[in-house]
Scaffold this motif. Sequence first.
Motif, PDB file in Angstrom:
ATOM      1  N   VAL A  64       5.601   2.516   0.364  1.00 15.62           N
ATOM      2  CA  VAL A  64       5.600   3.185   1.778  1.00 15.62           C
ATOM      3  C   VAL A  64       6.514   2.911   2.571  1.00 15.62           C
ATOM      4  O   VAL A  64       7.049   1.612   2.479  1.00 15.62           O
ATOM      5  N   ARG A  65       7.053   3.758   3.395  1.00 15.58           N
ATOM      6  CA  ARG A  65       8.225   3.485   4.335  1.00 15.58           C
ATOM      7  C   ARG A  65       7.708   3.212   5.648  1.00 15.58           C
ATOM      8  O   ARG A  65       8.389   2.966   6.632  1.00 15.58           O
ATOM      9  N   ASP A  66       6.348   3.767   5.867  1.00 15.89           N
ATOM     10  CA  ASP A  66       5.764   3.773   7.352  1.00 15.89           C
ATOM     11  C   ASP A  66       6.783   4.250   8.363  1.00 15.89           C
ATOM     12  O   ASP A  66       6.839   3.585   9.768  1.00 15.89           O
ATOM     13  N   GLY A  67       7.454   5.242   7.901  1.00 22.94           N
ATOM     14  CA  GLY A  67       8.236   5.851   9.123  1.00 22.94           C
ATOM     15  C   GLY A  67       9.668   5.261   9.178  1.00 22.94           C
ATOM     16  O   GLY A  67      10.466   5.547   9.948  1.00 22.94           O
ATOM     17  N   ASP A  68       9.990   4.387   8.388  1.00 24.18           N
ATOM     18  CA  ASP A  68      11.229   3.437   8.338  1.00 24.18           C
ATOM     19  C   ASP A  68      12.044   4.254   7.326  1.00 24.18           C
ATOM     20  O   ASP A  68      11.498   5.233   6.583  1.00 24.18           O
ATOM     21  N   SER A  69      13.462   3.950   7.491  1.00 25.12           N
ATOM     22  CA  SER A  69      14.248   4.818   6.219  1.00 25.12           C
ATOM     23  C   SER A  69      13.942   4.020   5.069  1.00 25.12           C
ATOM     24  O   SER A  69      14.442   4.630   3.835  1.00 25.12           O
ATOM     25  N   GLU A  70      13.707   2.891   5.025  1.00 21.31           N
ATOM     26  CA  GLU A  70      13.549   2.322   3.705  1.00 21.31           C
ATOM     27  C   GLU A  70      12.199   1.716   3.500  1.00 21.31           C
ATOM     28  O   GLU A  70      11.174   1.605   4.344  1.00 21.31           O
ATOM     29  N   VAL A  71      11.723   1.516   2.115  1.00 21.72           N
ATOM     30  CA  VAL A  71      10.566   0.951   1.842  1.00 21.72           C
ATOM     31  C   VAL A  71      10.118  -0.303   2.518  1.00 21.72           C
ATOM     32  O   VAL A  71      10.838  -1.176   2.448  1.00 21.72           O
ATOM     33  N   VAL A  72       8.946  -0.478   2.889  1.00 27.42           N
ATOM     34  CA  VAL A  72       8.468  -1.711   3.556  1.00 27.42           C
ATOM     35  C   VAL A  72       7.359  -2.481   2.589  1.00 27.42           C
ATOM     36  O   VAL A  72       7.054  -3.349   2.918  1.00 27.42           O
ATOM     37  N   ALA A  73       6.776  -1.632   1.957  1.00 28.53           N
ATOM     38  CA  ALA A  73       5.597  -2.239   1.148  1.00 28.53           C
ATOM     39  C   ALA A  73       5.312  -1.572  -0.158  1.00 28.53           C
ATOM     40  O   ALA A  73       5.641  -0.251  -0.014  1.00 28.53           O
ATOM     41  N   ILE A  74       4.367  -1.759  -1.083  1.00 29.07           N
ATOM     42  CA  ILE A  74       3.819  -1.076  -2.077  1.00 29.07           C
ATOM     43  C   ILE A  74       2.289  -1.359  -1.996  1.00 29.07           C
ATOM     44  O   ILE A  74       2.129  -2.410  -2.071  1.00 29.07           O
ATOM     45  N   GLU A  75       1.833  -0.161  -1.556  1.00 32.80           N
ATOM     46  CA  GLU A  75       0.494  -0.226  -1.778  1.00 32.80           C
ATOM     47  C   GLU A  75      -0.187   0.006  -3.062  1.00 32.80           C
ATOM     48  O   GLU A  75       0.198   0.831  -3.787  1.00 32.80           O
ATOM     49  N   VAL A  76      -1.137  -1.071  -3.352  1.00 32.56           N
ATOM     50  CA  VAL A  76      -1.668  -1.030  -4.755  1.00 32.56           C
ATOM     51  C   VAL A  76      -3.490  -0.973  -4.747  1.00 32.56           C
ATOM     52  O   VAL A  76      -3.914  -1.510  -3.906  1.00 32.56           O
ATOM     53  N   ARG A  77      -3.894   0.062  -5.491  1.00 31.35           N
ATOM     54  CA  ARG A  77      -5.061   0.098  -5.970  1.00 31.35           C
ATOM     55  C   ARG A  77      -5.376  -0.011  -7.300  1.00 31.35           C
ATOM     56  O   ARG A  77      -4.850   0.770  -8.156  1.00 31.35           O
ATOM     57  N   THR A  78      -6.140  -1.066  -7.888  1.00 32.86           N
ATOM     58  CA  THR A  78      -6.331  -1.206  -9.198  1.00 32.86           C
ATOM     59  C   THR A  78      -7.922  -1.063  -9.298  1.00 32.86           C
ATOM     60  O   THR A  78      -8.771  -1.986  -8.802  1.00 32.86           O
ATOM     61  N   VAL A  79      -8.165  -0.421 -10.463  1.00 34.36           N
ATOM     62  CA  VAL A  79      -9.717  -0.265 -10.806  1.00 34.36           C
ATOM     63  C   VAL A  79      -9.845  -0.903 -12.231  1.00 34.36           C
ATOM     64  O   VAL A  79      -9.045  -0.694 -13.205  1.00 34.36           O
TER      65      VAL A  79
END
Length: 345
Positions: free
Chosen positions: A41-56
């Motif tokens: 996710v970039r959250d409106g930035d030009s660069e990635v700020v985080a990776i959101e993870v969902r693991t089941v």
Amino acid sequence: MTSVTIVALSLAATAASVAAQAASHRTAAPIGRVAHVWKPVRDGDSEVVAIEVRTVLSGFPTALGRHFSLKVPITYASIGGIAGRTERLTLRDASGEVALTVTDDAPNPGGFPYYRHLGAQRDVRFPVTLTYRAGVPHTPFRGPPFGLLAAYGGVSGAGSSFLVLPEFEQATTSTVHWDLSDLAPGSRAAMSIGEGDVTHAGPAADLQQSWIMAGPIGRYPSAASSHARFTATWLGTPSWAVEPEMQWAAAMYEFLGKFYGYLKPLPRYRVFIRVGTFRSGTALASSFMGGAAPRDPGAAPSGESTRQTFTHEMGHLFVGQIDAPEGFSSWFTEGLNVYYTRLLP
């Protein structure tokens, strides 16, 4: 050879040894399923700020839900602060949110891995769902490229730099789905174990031993092929012309296969190129991450890739590891690989 390169190669040997140990678990039939969704996710930035993870996690025996525990590296291969960049972590099952007890390992000198353990305060019932957000640094760092790095509208690094995984070691079926909806149109993703969404049979921790790259990435060959034994992926524009250098690397890989002769059929091999300050290379299973200087805007490509590094890192696949005596393996295999790195090209 610089001290940074020596550290990188030593850590690569360690990582290869860990991967080899994990491979010993693959003889058992996989149980259960660990299904990941990874969303840069970039959250409106030009660069990635985080990776959101969902693991089941689903389909596991009830016994594995007793004393259930997760772990995330505090430091892995000299990359620190991984657990500290893990935010908003929540574990849930059918009974609701699971409270967790946090326990940290003592620091391991030399930059080798040590972990934060997240123990469930009650038995859990499968399926369980884990969600968290792994922060992605924007600042390049010296040393091997295990750590996540945001650049050129995408992200690269290794699974070990952000994954929170179950503590059990049984072989399972892991799947990865990439959600690239917050990146530029046309973005793609690749890992050591495959391109795009992947399925892998083995311990869940095997995904730690995989390079990742997502964003507006380049690829050699340009068209995906199920028959290509050598592929390359890059993020950013290297100073040198990519296609002829990757043609050279592909030919070198075929030559290594013929010279050593014992890996038949020759395994598929993937190269990842991180454009920036990193110049060396580090190998993981059937893959390596190498570095390249960026090309100046409007400039023509110039020079060659670090061909010796390409040869050396691909050579790790063939030289392998030895088990004994203690402390001898890295010295011997690095020395042997350096010799053939000088000889074979």
